[in-house]
Design an enzyme around this catalytic site. Structure first.
Site, PDB file in Angstrom:
ATOM      1  N   MET A 121      34.711  33.988  43.275  1.00  0.00           N
ATOM      2  CA  MET A 121      33.427  33.746  42.646  1.00  0.00           C
ATOM      3  C   MET A 121      33.435  32.393  41.953  1.00  0.00           C
ATOM      4  O   MET A 121      34.460  31.960  41.432  1.00  0.00           O
ATOM      5  CB  MET A 121      33.166  34.857  41.631  1.00  0.00           C
ATOM      6  CG  MET A 121      31.720  35.032  41.227  1.00  0.00           C
ATOM      7  SD  MET A 121      31.517  36.521  40.205  1.00  0.00           S
ATOM      8  CE  MET A 121      31.790  37.799  41.424  1.00  0.00           C
ATOM      9  N   SER A 149      40.258  33.605  43.878  1.00  0.00           N
ATOM     10  CA  SER A 149      39.840  34.439  42.749  1.00  0.00           C
ATOM     11  C   SER A 149      39.546  35.850  43.248  1.00  0.00           C
ATOM     12  O   SER A 149      40.434  36.515  43.762  1.00  0.00           O
ATOM     13  CB  SER A 149      38.629  33.815  42.049  1.00  0.00           C
ATOM     14  OG  SER A 149      38.268  34.559  40.907  1.00  0.00           O
ATOM     15  N   THR A 150      38.290  36.300  43.152  1.00  0.00           N
ATOM     16  CA  THR A 150      37.937  37.662  43.560  1.00  0.00           C
ATOM     17  C   THR A 150      38.293  37.902  45.029  1.00  0.00           C
ATOM     18  O   THR A 150      37.872  37.158  45.901  1.00  0.00           O
ATOM     19  CB  THR A 150      36.431  37.900  43.367  1.00  0.00           C
ATOM     20  OG1 THR A 150      36.067  37.534  42.039  1.00  0.00           O
ATOM     21  CG2 THR A 150      36.078  39.354  43.618  1.00  0.00           C
ATOM     22  N   HIS A 205      43.034  33.576  39.937  1.00  0.00           N
ATOM     23  CA  HIS A 205      42.453  33.947  38.644  1.00  0.00           C
ATOM     24  C   HIS A 205      42.896  35.357  38.289  1.00  0.00           C
ATOM     25  O   HIS A 205      42.505  36.323  38.945  1.00  0.00           O
ATOM     26  CB  HIS A 205      40.927  33.888  38.696  1.00  0.00           C
ATOM     27  CG  HIS A 205      40.394  32.505  38.919  1.00  0.00           C
ATOM     28  ND1 HIS A 205      39.091  32.264  39.304  1.00  0.00           N
ATOM     29  CD2 HIS A 205      40.970  31.288  38.797  1.00  0.00           C
ATOM     30  CE1 HIS A 205      38.896  30.962  39.401  1.00  0.00           C
ATOM     31  NE2 HIS A 205      40.028  30.344  39.112  1.00  0.00           N
TER      32      HIS A 205
END
Length: 383
Positions: free
Chosen positions: A322, A200-201, A227
């Site tokens: 995250m 993700s991040t 994501h």
């Protein structure tokens, strides 16, 4: 003490709303507003904020140029705001290339109606990135000579690795949250049929660092879950395809998985893998009745489907991100006998997803980002 935030945007309304939202968090303090990239550079030098929120498109100087200059003179975490268009996707990826750590879609309607969910998301992202200032400052000064001097890399890849050396710099401190796992020195001897990566991040940087090191003759399919909004994943896949030796594409409904190709889950949808390990295919799910997960795409859903098709023949890796998406999917894979690895805390932009599988004792190895590609090659016995 509150983190000091500089907001950069040419829209007075957007600046005012972002300031109001961030100042509602006692751990955040907006200390200034800049109307363009040129003002932002000056205010960063004068005010020394802990984190910057930056619009992409602005007069006088755009956000991408400003990010590049800030990273050279006063490196610090930067969160980009970008439009949900194909042009916005390309610009956001350019900003990440330049050194920005994360991005959020720029949705005026959410900002205007004071959505609680959107406000909390913005506050959480800014708090998390602000806490990384010391890490960014130390690691952006490092340079990966191996990455810059390796044959066959394009200039574009070299620029990315140089400007984003946060992702490839060696760790300098022990973490208190995870055990210290050694890097892979030799193969376990296990047989594999697929590589799966969830993130993700910070994921675009991490994925590029890994995938550009894999050879054209990579002997297995690769499944990627990042994501991202729906308008971003195709542009991201195309960019990776341009700089990687393997083929990288946004996955499409019904296509068969083939060796040497990486399939990126489309944003805003769920990607399942169905069929058998000898004839696996992509299933893209849009039906809400089958889609109860917070993330679209969801690492959990994709990895759970892989456990049914490939069982123990999977090497699953969770990178920076995250939250805890991937924990359930990795548990399902491990139960079938698959190997699970996680990125370590020191090289993660956000140590959320990797920490979740580490604390649950699902991850067998925690590896620094710069070790993951070569560890994959060793474990899968790829010459």
């Amino acid at each position: 003490m509150a983190y000091r935030v500089l907001v950069v945007d040419d829209s007075s309304f957007f600046c005012r709303r972002v300031k109001d939202i961030l100042n509602q968090d006692r751990l955040l303090d907006v200390i200034g507003i800049a109307r363009n990239g040129e003002e932002a550079i000056k205010m960063v030098a004068e005010l020394k904020p802990d984190v910057v929120t930056m619009d992409v498109e602005m007069p006088v100087m755009d956000g991408i140029t400003a990010v590049k200059r800030i990273m050279k003179s006063h490196p610090l975490p930067i969160l980009m705001f970008s439009s949900l268009t194909s042009e916005g996707a390309q610009a956001t990826l350019d900003a990440l290339d330049a050194g920005a750590l994360d991005f959020l879609p720029k949705k005026f309607e959410d900002i205007a109606r004071n959505s609680k969910e959107s406000s909390e998301l913005l506050q959480s992202r800014v708090r998390t990135l602000a806490s990384k200032r010391g890490l960014v400052a130390r690691r952006l000064g490092a340079r990966s000579n191996t990455a810059l001097n390796s044959p066959g890399k394009t200039a574009k890849t070299q620029v990315f690795m140089t400007s984003s050396s946060l992702a490839v710099a060696p760790a300098t401190a022990q973490t208190k949250l995870e055990p210290t796992f050694t890097s892979v020195r030799r193969s376990s001897g296990k047989e594999y049929q697929l590589l799966a990566i969830g993130t993700s991040t910070g994921g675009p940087i991490a994925l590029q660092n890994i995938l550009t090191e894999l050879p054209e003759h990579f002997p297995h399919p690769i499944v990627l879950v990042q994501h991202m909004p729906g308008s971003f994943t195709k542009a991201f896949a195309n960019r990776l395809n341009q700089i990687c030796k393997i083929t990288v594409k946004e996955a499409t409904q019904g296509e068969q998985l083939v060796s040497g190709c990486a399939y990126l889950a489309p944003g805003g949808k769920q990607m399942l893998i169905e069929g058998t390990s000898r004839s696996a295919r992509v299933e893209i799910v849009e039906d809400v009745s089958r889609d109860h997960h917070l993330y679209k795409p969801s690492v959990d859903l994709t990895f759970q489907s892989l456990s049914k098709v490939y069982a123990d023949k999977v090497l699953g890796i969770i990178l920076t991100g995250m939250g805890a998406d991937g924990k359930e999917g990795c548990a399902a894979l491990k139960q079938k006998g698959a190997k699970i690895w996680a990125q370590d805390e020191q090289t993660s932009v956000v140590y959320g997803m990797p920490q979740a599988i580490t604390k649950a004792n699902i991850s067998e190895r925690n590896l620094p980002l710069f070790d993951i590609a070569k560890s994959i090659m060793l474990e899968m016995r790829i010459k």
